[in-house]
Motif scaffolding. Structure first.
Motif, short mmCIF file in Angstrom:
data_model
loop_
_atom_site.label_atom_id
_atom_site.label_comp_id
_atom_site.label_asym_id
_atom_site.label_seq_id
_atom_site.Cartn_x
_atom_site.Cartn_y
_atom_site.Cartn_z
N ILE A 59 -54.71 39.54 6.77
CA ILE A 59 -54.84 40.82 7.50
C ILE A 59 -55.83 40.67 8.65
CG2 ILE A 59 -55.68 43.20 7.28
CD1 ILE A 59 -54.50 43.14 4.38
N GLU A 60 -56.91 39.91 8.40
CA GLU A 60 -57.91 39.68 9.45
C GLU A 60 -57.29 39.02 10.68
OE1 GLU A 60 -60.99 37.36 7.72
OE2 GLU A 60 -61.75 39.00 6.47
N GLN A 61 -56.24 38.21 10.45
CA GLN A 61 -55.56 37.53 11.56
C GLN A 61 -54.35 38.32 12.07
OE1 GLN A 61 -56.60 34.76 13.07
NE2 GLN A 61 -58.35 34.45 11.71
N ASN A 62 -54.23 39.58 11.59
CA ASN A 62 -53.11 40.45 11.99
C ASN A 62 -51.75 39.86 11.66
OD1 ASN A 62 -54.81 42.49 13.22
ND2 ASN A 62 -55.13 41.04 14.92
N LEU A 63 -51.69 39.20 10.51
CA LEU A 63 -50.44 38.58 10.07
C LEU A 63 -49.77 39.42 8.99
CD1 LEU A 63 -51.56 34.84 9.86
CD2 LEU A 63 -50.03 35.86 11.55
#
Length: 386
Positions: A59-63
């Motif tokens: 989620i931190e990498q917007n995946l």
């Protein structure tokens, strides 16, 4: 002695080893151009914090991600095919395997099915996979199978009830994030079974007729690490220092067997596991000394080297006595680890033996065993394991 007259190859993925390695999954997925990730795991992992940690870093990498967890302890062909259908329907382009050997092997299968559009059983054997998998990241949670660094995947043919081996460079993950912290979730039984799985990997890689100087270095260090730390780890499950030593032993075993291959113990264990859906590490352990007894005089100097690495004092003993000392040491280690079953206790019938032997003789792992067995030899070894 360095072998200089043989051609040998050594294949390994990029791997990161150490505390916190698993938390790099998001960064690596992004670097591998992930758009949507399929997380392949099992029901045992679903409620653990380590899955939540993985979700957070993605989620931190917007995946975006999808989770596939319908996987048995011995992954079945239909589970691979169902996982590949999810990968395709969800338009994923990268796989992260989180778990022990079963999720990692299943993830490997999902990858090659999605690339090649063929049934998983069509890839059985050595170098039978034309196209590589989409990017694959493995995060192992057991110290035993080493699927995170190997070019092997073992899948259960649910119709024929036999485990097939798929061996190909396309099975090697792109990245292995090896974090000993994940193994704190294992109980005593799983710690023992996976530990003996890794120990058998090391033994068989070292005596393999495809071994090399490089695989020997890893195999022997793995024997040293696992044989000296498995019992302390079983009795102190939350000791991260001990867990780290076992994880390093498993890693080195994987680097060894992935390149030197395995032998008769694994061939016979695959046959057992396919018939009765037995735990793979336990199957390896119960066959261990019986196959070593059969193999010993083909490569005695190698088995004696293993014995010395395990700390045995063999001075003044005859060759037969040295062999007996090694076999007794292995049996004692198994008993102390609580891995002291036999085929009868595991539900195998003597009527099964001929069928088991016929399947084992055709397993690709048998090719690199230091002694070429007959079906009758294998039947006798199974009988000895009752």
């Amino acid at each position: 002695m360095v072998q200089e007259s043989y051609l040998r190859k050594f294949v390994a993925p990029e791997f990161i080893y150490g505390s916190g390695a698993r938390l790099l999954a998001g960064r690596y997925a992004k670097n591998l151009a992930a758009k949507k990730v399929l997380i392949v795991t099992d029901q045992g992992i679903m409620n653990l914090n380590i899955l939540g940690d993985l979700e957070e870093v993605l989620i931190e990498q917007n995946l975006e991600y999808e989770i596939y967890s319908s996987i048995s302890p011995n992954p079945r062909d239909e589970e691979v095919m169902d996982g590949a259908a999810v990968f395709n329907s969800e338009e994923c382009n990268l796989i992260i395997a989180l778990g022990g050997g079963s999720p990692m092997d299943c993830a490997k299968g999902i990858g090659i099915v999605s690339s090649n559009r063929e049934h998983i059983l069509d890839f059985e054997g050595v170098d039978q996979v034309p196209l590589p998998s989409p990017p694959l990241i493995c995060i192992p949670t057991t110290a035993g199978t080493s699927a995170d660094v190997s070019q092997f995947a073992i899948i259960l043919d649910s119709i024929k009830k036999v485990k097939i081996a798929i061996i190909s460079k396309t099975m090697v993950p792109d990245v292995a994030l090896i974090d000993p912290f994940t193994t704190l979730t294992m109980d005593k039984k799983l710690t023992a079974h996976t530990g003996f799985d890794a120990l058998v990997h090391s033994f068989e890689a070292y005596v393999s007729n495809a071994s090399s100087h490089i695989t020997n270095l890893h195999a022997l260090d793995s024997v040293r690490l696992i044989s000296s730390n498995i019992l302390p780890t079983i009795h102190d499950l939350q000791n991260q220092k001990l867990r780290s030593k076992m994880m390093m032993g498993s890693l080195e075993a994987g680097l060894a067997f992935s390149n030197a291959s395995l032998g008769l113990i694994h061939a016979m264990a695959h046959s057992l596991g396919g018939l009765l859906d037995l735990a793979h590490g336990e199957s390896n352990a119960l066959l261990m000394e019986h196959v070593i007894d059969y193999n010993f005089y083909s490569v005695p100097e190698k088995y004696l080297k293993i014995a010395r690495v395990m700390g045995l004092n063999l001075k003044g003993l005859s060759l037969d006595e040295k062999k007996d000392s090694l076999l007794k040491h292995i049996t004692d280690l198994k008993n102390q680890a609580g891995v002291n079953t036999n085929l009868k206790k595991m539900g195998v019938s003597k009527d099964d033996i001929h069928s088991l032997a016929l399947k084992a003789i055709n397993d690709p792992c048998i090719v690199t065993n230091p002694r070429r067995p007959s079906v009758e030899d294998i039947e006798e070894i199974y009988h000895n394991a009752f």
